[in-house]
Design a protein around this motif. Structure first.
Motif, mmCIF file in Angstrom:
data_model
loop_
_atom_site.group_PDB
_atom_site.id
_atom_site.type_symbol
_atom_site.label_atom_id
_atom_site.label_comp_id
_atom_site.label_asym_id
_atom_site.label_seq_id
_atom_site.Cartn_x
_atom_site.Cartn_y
_atom_site.Cartn_z
ATOM 1 N N GLU A 5 0.818 -1.203 0.000
ATOM 2 C CA GLU A 5 0.000 0.000 0.000
ATOM 3 C C GLU A 5 0.860 1.266 0.000
ATOM 4 O O GLU A 5 0.542 2.234 -0.657
ATOM 5 N N TRP A 6 1.973 1.221 0.727
ATOM 6 C CA TRP A 6 2.811 2.423 0.811
ATOM 7 C C TRP A 6 3.436 2.782 -0.539
ATOM 8 O O TRP A 6 3.754 3.929 -0.786
ATOM 9 N N LYS A 7 3.619 1.812 -1.413
ATOM 10 C CA LYS A 7 4.272 2.083 -2.705
ATOM 11 C C LYS A 7 3.424 2.940 -3.621
ATOM 12 O O LYS A 7 3.935 3.588 -4.524
ATOM 13 N N ASN A 8 2.098 2.931 -3.389
ATOM 14 C CA ASN A 8 1.196 3.604 -4.323
ATOM 15 C C ASN A 8 0.878 5.045 -3.930
ATOM 16 O O ASN A 8 0.074 5.695 -4.565
ATOM 17 N N ILE A 9 1.521 5.536 -2.888
ATOM 18 C CA ILE A 9 1.180 6.880 -2.407
ATOM 19 C C ILE A 9 1.968 7.925 -3.198
ATOM 20 O O ILE A 9 3.197 7.869 -3.252
ATOM 21 N N GLY A 10 1.269 8.896 -3.814
ATOM 22 C CA GLY A 10 1.931 10.005 -4.503
ATOM 23 C C GLY A 10 2.556 10.949 -3.491
ATOM 24 O O GLY A 10 2.025 11.106 -2.383
ATOM 25 N N ARG A 11 3.653 11.647 -3.853
ATOM 26 C CA ARG A 11 4.350 12.515 -2.891
ATOM 27 C C ARG A 11 3.456 13.648 -2.386
ATOM 28 O O ARG A 11 3.613 14.128 -1.264
ATOM 29 N N ASN A 12 2.516 14.078 -3.243
ATOM 30 C CA ASN A 12 1.638 15.188 -2.834
ATOM 31 C C ASN A 12 0.319 14.728 -2.220
ATOM 32 O O ASN A 12 -0.524 15.540 -1.859
ATOM 33 N N GLU A 13 0.147 13.403 -2.099
ATOM 34 C CA GLU A 13 -1.067 12.901 -1.460
ATOM 35 C C GLU A 13 -0.992 13.051 0.059
ATOM 36 O O GLU A 13 0.089 13.234 0.628
ATOM 37 N N LEU A 14 -2.154 12.908 0.702
ATOM 38 C CA LEU A 14 -2.179 12.929 2.159
ATOM 39 C C LEU A 14 -1.418 11.722 2.698
ATOM 40 O O LEU A 14 -1.491 10.626 2.149
ATOM 41 N N CYS A 15 -0.695 11.932 3.778
ATOM 42 C CA CYS A 15 0.064 10.835 4.358
ATOM 43 C C CYS A 15 -0.882 9.809 4.976
ATOM 44 O O CYS A 15 -1.775 10.163 5.750
ATOM 45 N N PRO A 16 -0.689 8.533 4.628
ATOM 46 C CA PRO A 16 -1.590 7.488 5.142
ATOM 47 C C PRO A 16 -1.518 7.306 6.655
ATOM 48 O O PRO A 16 -2.373 6.635 7.230
ATOM 49 N N CYS A 17 -0.530 7.881 7.294
ATOM 50 C CA CYS A 17 -0.468 7.701 8.748
ATOM 51 C C CYS A 17 -1.578 8.489 9.433
ATOM 52 O O CYS A 17 -1.821 8.323 10.629
ATOM 53 N N GLY A 18 -2.260 9.347 8.645
ATOM 54 C CA GLY A 18 -3.405 10.064 9.199
ATOM 55 C C GLY A 18 -3.042 11.405 9.816
ATOM 56 O O GLY A 18 -3.870 12.064 10.425
ATOM 57 N N SER A 19 -1.792 11.852 9.592
ATOM 58 C CA SER A 19 -1.351 13.116 10.201
ATOM 59 C C SER A 19 -2.072 14.314 9.607
ATOM 60 O O SER A 19 -2.106 15.380 10.214
ATOM 61 N N GLY A 20 -2.606 14.154 8.383
ATOM 62 C CA GLY A 20 -3.234 15.281 7.703
ATOM 63 C C GLY A 20 -2.234 16.091 6.888
ATOM 64 O O GLY A 20 -2.608 17.044 6.210
ATOM 65 N N ARG A 21 -0.958 15.740 6.923
ATOM 66 C CA ARG A 21 0.068 16.448 6.143
ATOM 67 C C ARG A 21 0.308 15.693 4.843
ATOM 68 O O ARG A 21 -0.088 14.547 4.683
ATOM 69 N N TYR A 41 -7.219 8.044 7.222
ATOM 70 C CA TYR A 41 -6.767 8.105 5.832
ATOM 71 C C TYR A 41 -7.941 7.970 4.860
ATOM 72 O O TYR A 41 -8.063 8.736 3.891
ATOM 73 N N TYR A 42 -8.830 7.006 5.085
ATOM 74 C CA TYR A 42 -9.961 6.814 4.159
ATOM 75 C C TYR A 42 -10.962 7.964 4.245
ATOM 76 O O TYR A 42 -11.607 8.304 3.257
ATOM 77 N N LYS A 43 -11.077 8.569 5.427
ATOM 78 C CA LYS A 43 -11.949 9.746 5.559
ATOM 79 C C LYS A 43 -11.365 10.917 4.767
ATOM 80 O O LYS A 43 -12.062 11.565 3.985
ATOM 81 N N GLN A 44 -10.066 11.146 4.941
ATOM 82 C CA GLN A 44 -9.430 12.280 4.264
ATOM 83 C C GLN A 44 -9.404 12.094 2.754
ATOM 84 O O GLN A 44 -9.657 13.016 1.986
ATOM 85 N N LYS A 45 -9.076 10.883 2.321
ATOM 86 C CA LYS A 45 -8.836 10.669 0.899
ATOM 87 C C LYS A 45 -10.117 10.398 0.107
ATOM 88 O O LYS A 45 -10.262 10.860 -1.016
ATOM 89 N N TYR A 46 -11.049 9.640 0.694
ATOM 90 C CA TYR A 46 -12.244 9.211 -0.055
ATOM 91 C C TYR A 46 -13.554 9.648 0.583
ATOM 92 O O TYR A 46 -14.622 9.339 0.055
ATOM 93 N N ASP A 47 -13.495 10.284 1.755
ATOM 94 C CA ASP A 47 -14.698 10.607 2.533
ATOM 95 C C ASP A 47 -15.467 9.338 2.936
ATOM 96 O O ASP A 47 -16.698 9.349 3.066
ATOM 97 N N ILE A 48 -14.733 8.244 3.106
ATOM 98 C CA ILE A 48 -15.342 6.979 3.546
ATOM 99 C C ILE A 48 -15.243 6.886 5.068
ATOM 100 O O ILE A 48 -14.160 7.074 5.637
ATOM 101 N N ASN A 49 -16.380 6.601 5.704
ATOM 102 C CA ASN A 49 -16.410 6.424 7.158
ATOM 103 C C ASN A 49 -16.227 4.944 7.491
ATOM 104 O O ASN A 49 -17.171 4.167 7.370
ATOM 105 N N LEU A 50 -15.039 4.555 7.887
ATOM 106 C CA LEU A 50 -14.863 3.183 8.386
ATOM 107 C C LEU A 50 -15.601 3.096 9.715
ATOM 108 O O LEU A 50 -15.568 4.028 10.521
#
Ligand code: MF3
Ligand code: CO
Ligand code: CO
Length: 304
Positions: A5-21, A41-50
């Motif tokens: 999963e970490w390999k697919n993250i773009g440099r300008n995307e939100l950090c999956p750790c959930g920091s919001g940066r 991460y899913y809330k920030q990126k997709y507006d999905i509520n786990l």
């Protein structure tokens, strides 16, 4: 949790750790990534509520009531019964159990349940129509119980089905089963649509494009959208805690539809039969759980 999963993250995307940066300003340069906080991460990126375990239990409870409602609908289906009669039962049963019918007044929908007969694909409005021998009817119930939604539907035969009716109902039931086989972490939304489309089109049927499955929980329709067609490996990766419906609408003829004057009823353009099955699913650590469980096997075997 999910490898690669970490390999697919773009440099300008939100950090999956959930920091919001941004990823490049956070974990990208760290030798040891923080674990992915999927809920943030899913809330920030997709507006999905786990969903939390507490929320899941509420959806499960609403789901039990939906399944009981569908069982009651099945028991009353017979020639001469009107779709208004089914509406009345669905409404009364909800009231007896402290539930609310989600369709009523939803974007102006005038009744408590959707009843879709023969060439009606979905969103049929109950009225004085009497079911007749040989009809097929989808009953789609969504209850709200203690603030949480569950949504499911089945397509029933009225009396003895024609060979065409058997075929479309069987193909649609197996389509949903094929989708269910894809429900596990690491697979994608595209895998679900692909499985449905691959099976249904392989049987000479077609997939409706205009309506999709959907996330749900404390609202009726929320992200993600779940198309019933698609490509393997594409779209959002499934992760534990996701709750969404899969609800393929499969046509015997062409996939195109039109909407009736009432603004709701979706009907096949060629007026051939359409069927639908729907359940609400939870993605778990190692697969899925249906929160509105029922056996698709009996419907699948009706086919010839
Ligand atoms: N239950 C339908 C679904 O599966 C939605 C019906 S919306 C209504 O998403 F307004 F027609 F009830
Ligand atoms: Co739905
Ligand atoms: Co529904």
């Amino acid at each position: 949790m999910l490898k690669d999963e970490w390999k697919n993250i773009g440099r300008n995307e939100l950090c999956p750790c959930g920091s919001g940066r941004k990823y490049k300003k956070c974990c990208m340069h760290k030798a040891d990534h923080a674990p992915i906080d999927y809920k943030r991460y899913y809330k920030q990126k997709y507006d999905i509520n786990l969903k939390t375990p507490e929320e899941i239990e509420k959806i499960r409870e609403a789901g039990r009531l939906v399944i009981m409602g569908l069982d009651k609908a099945e028991a009353m289906i017979d020639p001469g019964v009107t779709t208004n009669d089914i509406n009345e039962m669905v409404y009364t049963f909800a009231g007896e159990h402290g539930a609310v019918c989600a369709p009523f007044n939803y974007r102006g929908f005038p009744k408590s349940v959707c009843t879709s007969v023969n060439d009606v694909i979905c969103h049929g409005i109950p009225d004085s129509y009497s079911l007749k021998e040989g009809d097929i009817i989808n009953v789609d119930i969504t209850y709200i119980l203690n603030g949480y939604y569950a949504d499911a539907s089945k397509t029933f035969f009225v009396g003895q089905p024609s060979p065409e009716a058997r075929h479309i109902v069987s193909v649609t039931a197996v389509s949903l089963q094929e989708a269910i086989n894809m429900l596990k972490p690491g697979n994608t939304i595209g895998d679900i649509g692909w499985a449905i489309q691959n099976y249904a089109e392989g049987q000479g049927c077609t997939v409706v494009r205009e309506f999709v499955g959907h996330g749900l929980g404390s609202s009726f329709h929320e992200p993600p959208q779940v198309p019933h067609f698609g490509k393997k490996g594409q779209g959002i990766t499934l992760v534990p805690g996701m709750v969404f419906t899969v609800e393929p609408m499969i046509n015997l003829g062409r996939p195109e539809l039109f909407i009736a004057e009432d603004g709701w009823t979706a009907i096949t353009r060629d007026r051939k039969l359409s069927a639908q099955f729907e359940q609400t699913f939870l993605i778990t650590d190692d697969g899925y759980e249906s929160l509105t469980p029922y056996d698709l096997g009996a419907f699948a075997e009706q086919g010839s």
